[in-house]
Design a protein around this motif. Structure first.
Motif, PDB file in Angstrom:
ATOM      1  N   SER A 102      16.649  53.966 -29.411  1.00  0.00           N
ATOM      2  CA  SER A 102      16.622  52.824 -30.319  1.00  0.00           C
ATOM      3  C   SER A 102      15.522  52.956 -31.352  1.00  0.00           C
ATOM      4  N   ILE A 103      15.802  52.434 -32.557  1.00  0.00           N
ATOM      5  CA  ILE A 103      14.746  52.277 -33.550  1.00  0.00           C
ATOM      6  C   ILE A 103      13.820  51.153 -33.098  1.00  0.00           C
ATOM      7  N   ASP A 104      12.716  50.982 -33.797  1.00  0.00           N
ATOM      8  CA  ASP A 104      11.799  49.885 -33.534  1.00  0.00           C
ATOM      9  C   ASP A 104      12.240  48.695 -34.377  1.00  0.00           C
ATOM     10  N   THR A 105      12.882  47.716 -33.747  1.00  0.00           N
ATOM     11  CA  THR A 105      13.402  46.563 -34.480  1.00  0.00           C
ATOM     12  C   THR A 105      12.300  45.587 -34.899  1.00  0.00           C
ATOM     13  N   GLY A 106      11.066  45.843 -34.473  1.00  0.00           N
ATOM     14  CA  GLY A 106       9.958  44.981 -34.857  1.00  0.00           C
ATOM     15  C   GLY A 106       9.263  45.424 -36.127  1.00  0.00           C
ATOM     16  N   THR A 107       9.766  46.488 -36.774  1.00  0.00           N
ATOM     17  CA  THR A 107       9.164  46.970 -38.016  1.00  0.00           C
ATOM     18  C   THR A 107      10.251  47.086 -39.090  1.00  0.00           C
ATOM     19  N   ASN A 108       9.838  47.339 -40.309  1.00  0.00           N
ATOM     20  CA  ASN A 108      10.792  47.392 -41.428  1.00  0.00           C
ATOM     21  C   ASN A 108      10.884  48.780 -42.043  1.00  0.00           C
ATOM     22  N   MET A 109      10.641  49.827 -41.244  1.00  0.00           N
ATOM     23  CA  MET A 109      10.620  51.167 -41.809  1.00  0.00           C
ATOM     24  C   MET A 109      11.470  52.139 -40.992  1.00  0.00           C
ATOM     25  N   PRO A 110      12.796  51.974 -41.020  1.00  0.00           N
ATOM     26  CA  PRO A 110      13.641  52.972 -40.364  1.00  0.00           C
ATOM     27  C   PRO A 110      13.701  54.251 -41.185  1.00  0.00           C
ATOM     28  N   LYS A 111      13.897  55.364 -40.515  1.00  0.00           N
ATOM     29  CA  LYS A 111      14.075  56.639 -41.202  1.00  0.00           C
ATOM     30  C   LYS A 111      15.430  56.632 -41.898  1.00  0.00           C
ATOM     31  N   PRO A 112      15.486  57.047 -43.180  1.00  0.00           N
ATOM     32  CA  PRO A 112      16.779  57.079 -43.873  1.00  0.00           C
ATOM     33  C   PRO A 112      17.688  58.160 -43.276  1.00  0.00           C
ATOM     34  N   GLN A 113      18.746  57.748 -42.597  1.00  0.00           N
ATOM     35  CA  GLN A 113      19.677  58.666 -41.950  1.00  0.00           C
ATOM     36  C   GLN A 113      21.090  58.136 -42.085  1.00  0.00           C
ATOM     37  N   ARG A 114      22.035  59.024 -41.966  1.00  0.00           N
ATOM     38  CA  ARG A 114      23.431  58.596 -41.971  1.00  0.00           C
ATOM     39  C   ARG A 114      23.754  57.826 -40.693  1.00  0.00           C
ATOM     40  N   GLN A 115      23.142  58.195 -39.598  1.00  0.00           N
ATOM     41  CA  GLN A 115      23.230  57.441 -38.352  1.00  0.00           C
ATOM     42  C   GLN A 115      21.787  57.132 -37.920  1.00  0.00           C
ATOM     43  N   VAL A 116      21.353  55.910 -38.126  1.00  0.00           N
ATOM     44  CA  VAL A 116      19.934  55.575 -37.985  1.00  0.00           C
ATOM     45  C   VAL A 116      19.548  55.462 -36.512  1.00  0.00           C
ATOM     46  N   ASN A 117      18.577  56.286 -36.075  1.00  0.00           N
ATOM     47  CA  ASN A 117      18.109  56.230 -34.689  1.00  0.00           C
ATOM     48  C   ASN A 117      16.606  56.468 -34.565  1.00  0.00           C
ATOM     49  N   THR A 118      15.878  56.419 -35.689  1.00  0.00           N
ATOM     50  CA  THR A 118      14.459  56.754 -35.701  1.00  0.00           C
ATOM     51  C   THR A 118      13.720  55.815 -36.649  1.00  0.00           C
ATOM     52  N   SER A 119      12.465  55.495 -36.293  1.00  0.00           N
ATOM     53  CA  SER A 119      11.618  54.669 -37.148  1.00  0.00           C
ATOM     54  C   SER A 119      10.453  55.489 -37.683  1.00  0.00           C
ATOM     55  N   LEU A 120       9.753  54.934 -38.669  1.00  0.00           N
ATOM     56  CA  LEU A 120       8.610  55.598 -39.287  1.00  0.00           C
ATOM     57  C   LEU A 120       7.397  54.681 -39.233  1.00  0.00           C
ATOM     58  N   VAL A 121       6.219  55.290 -39.124  1.00  0.00           N
ATOM     59  CA  VAL A 121       4.971  54.524 -39.159  1.00  0.00           C
ATOM     60  C   VAL A 121       3.920  55.345 -39.899  1.00  0.00           C
ATOM     61  N   LEU A 122       3.212  54.695 -40.818  1.00  0.00           N
ATOM     62  CA  LEU A 122       2.228  55.379 -41.655  1.00  0.00           C
ATOM     63  C   LEU A 122       0.821  55.106 -41.163  1.00  0.00           C
ATOM     64  N   VAL A 123       0.096  56.181 -40.858  1.00  0.00           N
ATOM     65  CA  VAL A 123      -1.347  56.093 -40.623  1.00  0.00           C
ATOM     66  C   VAL A 123      -2.011  56.475 -41.939  1.00  0.00           C
ATOM     67  N   PRO A 124      -2.669  55.532 -42.616  1.00  0.00           N
ATOM     68  CA  PRO A 124      -3.157  55.789 -43.981  1.00  0.00           C
ATOM     69  C   PRO A 124      -4.329  56.759 -44.023  1.00  0.00           C
ATOM     70  N   GLY A 125      -4.563  57.272 -45.251  1.00  0.00           N
ATOM     71  CA  GLY A 125      -5.711  58.140 -45.453  1.00  0.00           C
ATOM     72  C   GLY A 125      -5.371  59.507 -46.009  1.00  0.00           C
ATOM     73  N   SER A 126      -4.166  59.656 -46.589  1.00  0.00           N
ATOM     74  CA  SER A 126      -3.758  60.962 -47.109  1.00  0.00           C
ATOM     75  C   SER A 126      -3.088  60.796 -48.466  1.00  0.00           C
ATOM     76  N   VAL A 127      -2.592  61.896 -48.993  1.00  0.00           N
ATOM     77  CA  VAL A 127      -1.897  61.902 -50.278  1.00  0.00           C
ATOM     78  C   VAL A 127      -0.597  61.098 -50.227  1.00  0.00           C
ATOM     79  N   LEU A 128      -0.190  60.692 -49.033  1.00  0.00           N
ATOM     80  CA  LEU A 128       1.036  59.915 -48.870  1.00  0.00           C
ATOM     81  C   LEU A 128       0.834  58.432 -49.160  1.00  0.00           C
TER      82      LEU A 128
END
Length: 385
Positions: A102-128
């Motif tokens: 399952s993705i993390d339904t408590g956040t608003n950052m799912p990984k863009p996929q054709r079949q969504v099954n992964t979430s993303l989380v940013l630890v700040p402090g880089s060029v990103l």
């Protein structure tokens, strides 16, 4: 018997009765702040993963390529686990809930996929990061594709000050990998942030970046219609040919008509990761007079997906060396998906003395920790005089 059929159907409906009601999923208690129940990045750079699932029996979180981390359940139904301090980065993760991914339904950052099954989380402090610097403009445009007979969603990034520019700018075409979407390089690749930040540091040349969809989605090449075992033999060649036609017949003409762009090979680059790396290889080598810069990040190659046009181009090393300003190939040393493809491509390039830059990322596999740094490094050399 025909006269009795309606009565039989009615009787069946009466006997079966209404379906049993199913309880609604439990929600976090309303008398507590929601931040106690959702995933958060802590001030020290660690991540506390949280999931409210009172009825679950076992829950684990998988962060990147790490082994699953078992989560503990509190009396209020909250599952949680905390990591150690992590380096600044954008991380992938998902929950294993009683064997269900399952993705993390408590956040608003799912990984863009054709079949969504992964979430993303940013630890700040880089060029990103989104920094306090001048920002380019990112547009999602719909381009009519005559080649594919459809309306295609495409991102176009223009650098800060583009509207004040008087000279045409170079263009980089950037393709995503298999299973992802046109949003991948934007959301997970963080291409706009990388471009903004490197431009602010004057490390790269101002450029326009076009981010198309790597999947053609034409009737004869819909990814989900092909078994995974046969995909390279059947799907990849058809799709690559279709995307190449879209690029040459639709995208490049569209950019020339709607933006101030250079129209010479030295002012045009094509880049991609994984399946997109194969696309960069196919289109870049098939149209040597169109592109002066090619980059293949962990890409599929003719080692597993033959292509007559690419093989013909590779048989003329002198022409490639004369045509290309740079040919970059990168891969993670532990890549089990396209490692053999890149190894085969490198052997051809070495044996035929085709000039190229090769970078392997130690200890990494088929992942964004290879592709984002590869993109950042390539940006710092492309379109340089």
């Amino acid at each position: 018997m025909r006269l009795l059929l309606p009565y039989i159907l009615v009787a069946t409906c009466i006997v079966s009765g209404p379906a049993m009601a199913i309880d609604q999923p439990a929600a976090p208690p309303a008398d507590r702040p929601l931040n106690e129940f959702v995933t958060a990045v802590e001030q020290d750079g660690s991540i506390t993963f949280r999931l409210f699932a009172p009825s679950a029996k076992t829950v684990a979180v998988v962060l990147g390529t790490r082994a699953p981390m078992e989560m503990r359940k509190a009396e209020n139904g909250l599952w949680s686990v905390k990591t150690e301090k992590l380096k600044p980065n954008l991380y992938e993760y998902y929950f294993n809930i009683d064997g269900f991914r399952s993705i993390d339904t408590g956040t608003n950052m799912p990984k863009p996929q054709r079949q969504v099954n992964t979430s993303l989380v940013l630890v700040p402090g880089s060029v990103l990061d989104i920094r306090d610097v001048p920002h380019g403009e990112l547009r999602r445009v719909t381009i009519p594709s005559k080649a594919l007979k459809s309306q295609r969603q495409t991102y176009v990034y223009t650098p800060p000050g583009y509207h004040d520019e008087t000279k045409p700018l170079p263009v980089l075409y950037l393709y995503h990998g298999f299973g992802d979407t046109v949003d991948s390089w934007v959301t997970q690749g963080r291409a706009p942030q990388i471009l903004d930040n490197l431009l602010a540091e004057k490390k790269i040349e101002p450029m326009i970046v076009v981010i198309p969809d790597t999947e053609a989605d034409i009737p004869e090449a819909i990814a989900e219609n092909f078994p995974a075992a046969d995909r390279r033999k059947t799907f990849y060649p058809i799709n690559a040919d279709a995307i190449d036609r879209e690029l040459v017949e639709d995208l490049i003409p569209y950019m020339k008509a709607h933006y101030r762009v250079r129209d010479d090979a030295d002012g045009r680059a094509i880049v991609g990761l994984s399946q997109g790396g194969y696309q960069a290889l196919v289109s870049g080598l098939t149209h040597l007079g169109t592109f002066g810069w090619i980059a293949n990040f962990s890409g599929v190659s003719t080692t597993t997906v033959p292509n007559k046009a690419v093989e013909a181009a590779l048989s003329t090393p002198e022409k490639i060396n004369e045509s290309l300003r740079n040919f970059t190939v990168t891969v993670g040393t532990e890549d089990q998906v396209t490692g053999k493809d890149i190894a085969g491509l490198k052997t051809i390039l070495d044996d035929r003395k085709i000039k190229h830059e090769y970078v392997d990322y130690k200890g990494l596999g088929h992942e964004m920790d290879v592709w984002r740094p590869s993109f950042e490094a390539f940006l710092q050399k492309v379109f340089k005089q």
